[in-house]
Design a protein around this motif. Structure first.
Motif, PDB file in Angstrom:
ATOM      1  N   ARG A 252      61.813  49.994  12.319  1.00 43.83           N
ATOM      2  CA  ARG A 252      61.765  48.531  12.351  1.00 43.83           C
ATOM      3  C   ARG A 252      63.062  47.935  12.880  1.00 43.83           C
ATOM      4  O   ARG A 252      63.035  47.012  13.670  1.00 43.83           O
ATOM      5  N   SER A 253      64.227  48.442  12.448  1.00 41.03           N
ATOM      6  CA  SER A 253      65.505  47.859  12.843  1.00 41.03           C
ATOM      7  C   SER A 253      65.666  47.880  14.364  1.00 41.03           C
ATOM      8  O   SER A 253      66.024  46.880  14.980  1.00 41.03           O
ATOM      9  N   SER A 254      65.386  48.997  14.991  1.00 42.85           N
ATOM     10  CA  SER A 254      65.531  49.110  16.441  1.00 42.85           C
ATOM     11  C   SER A 254      64.584  48.160  17.149  1.00 42.85           C
ATOM     12  O   SER A 254      64.968  47.482  18.116  1.00 42.85           O
ATOM     13  N   TYR A 256      63.307  45.406  15.978  1.00 42.84           N
ATOM     14  CA  TYR A 256      63.699  44.021  15.762  1.00 42.84           C
ATOM     15  C   TYR A 256      64.796  43.594  16.724  1.00 42.84           C
ATOM     16  O   TYR A 256      64.824  42.463  17.203  1.00 42.84           O
TER      17      TYR A 256
END
Length: 360
Positions: A252-254, A256
């Motif tokens: 998710r972080s990448s 986002y």
């Protein structure tokens, strides 16, 4: 006293056996009773004993199946063999004396039946309708005893190579999930097994299988779900394995970061386009309005520029259009016409100046 009691018990025992001895004498004849081979037990009746190496046979559509049995009998006569397919109402497959068929075969069994001396039945060109439980009865013509045996036959279509389909091979971590569908063109009685990286998929609360196990759904995707998936399809006679499908899981972080960067760029682009588009629309309306006003103004001044005549008015219109297209200031002739005062006001203020202007 004790000896007397033992003697009485022996006498009563002999009296009890007397009827059985009498029957034995009647059946075997008077001479047999005094034969040295005489016994209280007669020789076993002639009968049939049937054995089978298998109780279940898996057949393939279009091929042959051997319903193998073996019988033994003390009689030298040929046995009567009868094969039946058990249904609500039993269906006679074949009946024979030895290997010689009795009567006429059913149309669906003609040219597909072969009998052997040991009672076995060879059924060729198998059809799905041939599946069921077969019972064989073997009896000797001079005996009342009949031997029976049952064999189960299954008939299946081989499994064709399966395929795994998925809507998308990429998925976001912690998303709702993804669904894998295992399909194949041919095959009966298929059972399905799912593999992850070539190993059977372990039970997990996040993994849901359809009732027939053809569809696998993995919910709340984790990074550990990033792997190769395949399915194995098998039935009693065949097995097939699908090519693996790679499922890629993104963090998710990448994602986002990618989405936020792209989202800001997109927002800036939209704002810029909107900002440029709205003024240009107003400028177009303004130019159109100025064009209409200028033409109206020229038409209103046609009467004041009558010395130039009809062709003079057309020249002024042409010059206006030309200067507007080229982005140049109005022509000097138009400036002179625009600065020309109204005749009535000029005559009232300075008749001489008006006369000089008109003369020029």
């Amino acid at each position: 006293m004790k000896r007397e009691r033992e003697a009485l018990s022996r006498a009563f025992g002999a009296l009890r056996l007397a009827p059985f001895v009498y029957l034995l004498l009647i059946q075997t004849g008077p001479d047999a009773a005094f034969s040295p081979r005489a016994s209280l037990f007669t020789e076993p009746l002639e009968g049939v004993n049937i054995t089978s190496p298998v109780r279940l046979i898996h057949g393939t559509v279009g091929k042959a199946a051997l319903l193998s049995v073996q019988y033994s009998s003390t009689s030298s006569d040929k046995p009567v063999v009868k094969w039946q397919l058990k249904r609500d109402k039993p269906v006679t497959v074949v009946q024979s004396i030895g290997t010689e068929v009795i009567g006429t075969l059913r149309p669906d069994y003609r040219d597909r039946i072969r009998l052997f001396e040991n009672g076995s039945l060879l059924l060729s060109d198998l059809q799905l309708a041939d599946e069921g439980t077969y019972e064989v009865e073997i009896s000797i013509t001079d005996d009342t005893f009949t031997g029976e045996k049952t064999i189960n036959l299954t008939v299946d279509v081989p499994i064709s190579r399966p395929q795994v389909s998925v809507a998308s091979t990429t998925v976001l971590e912690l998303s709702e999930g993804f669904t894998l569908n295992c399909s194949h063109e041919n095959g009966t009685k298929a059972s399905y097994t799912w593999l992850k990286d070539g190993k059977p998929l372990l039970n997990d609360s996040r993994m849901l299988l359809s009732p027939d196990q053809k569809v696998l759904t993995i919910t709340r995707v984790l990074m550990e779900d990033d792997d190769l998936y395949s399915c194995v399809v098998e039935n009693p006679i065949s097995q097939g394995r699908s090519p693996p499908v790679k499922i890629t899981v993104y963090r998710r972080s990448s994602l986002y970061i990618i989405l936020s960067t792209g989202g800001i760029f997109l927002l800036v682009t939209l704002v810029t386009v909107c900002a440029c588009w709205k003024p240009s629309k107003k400028s177009g309306k303004k130019r159109k309005l100025e064009k209409q006003n200028s033409l109206e103004y020229i038409d209103q001044n046609d009467d004041r520029l009558k010395p130039e005549g009809h062709w003079g008015a057309k020249c002024r219109r042409w010059l206006v259009e030309r200067d507007r297209c080229l982005g140049q200031p109005p022509h000097s002739l138009l400036r002179a016409a625009d600065t020309l005062p109204r005749s009535g006001e000029q005559e009232r203020k300075n008749p001489m100046a008006l006369y000089i202007l008109k003369d020029k």
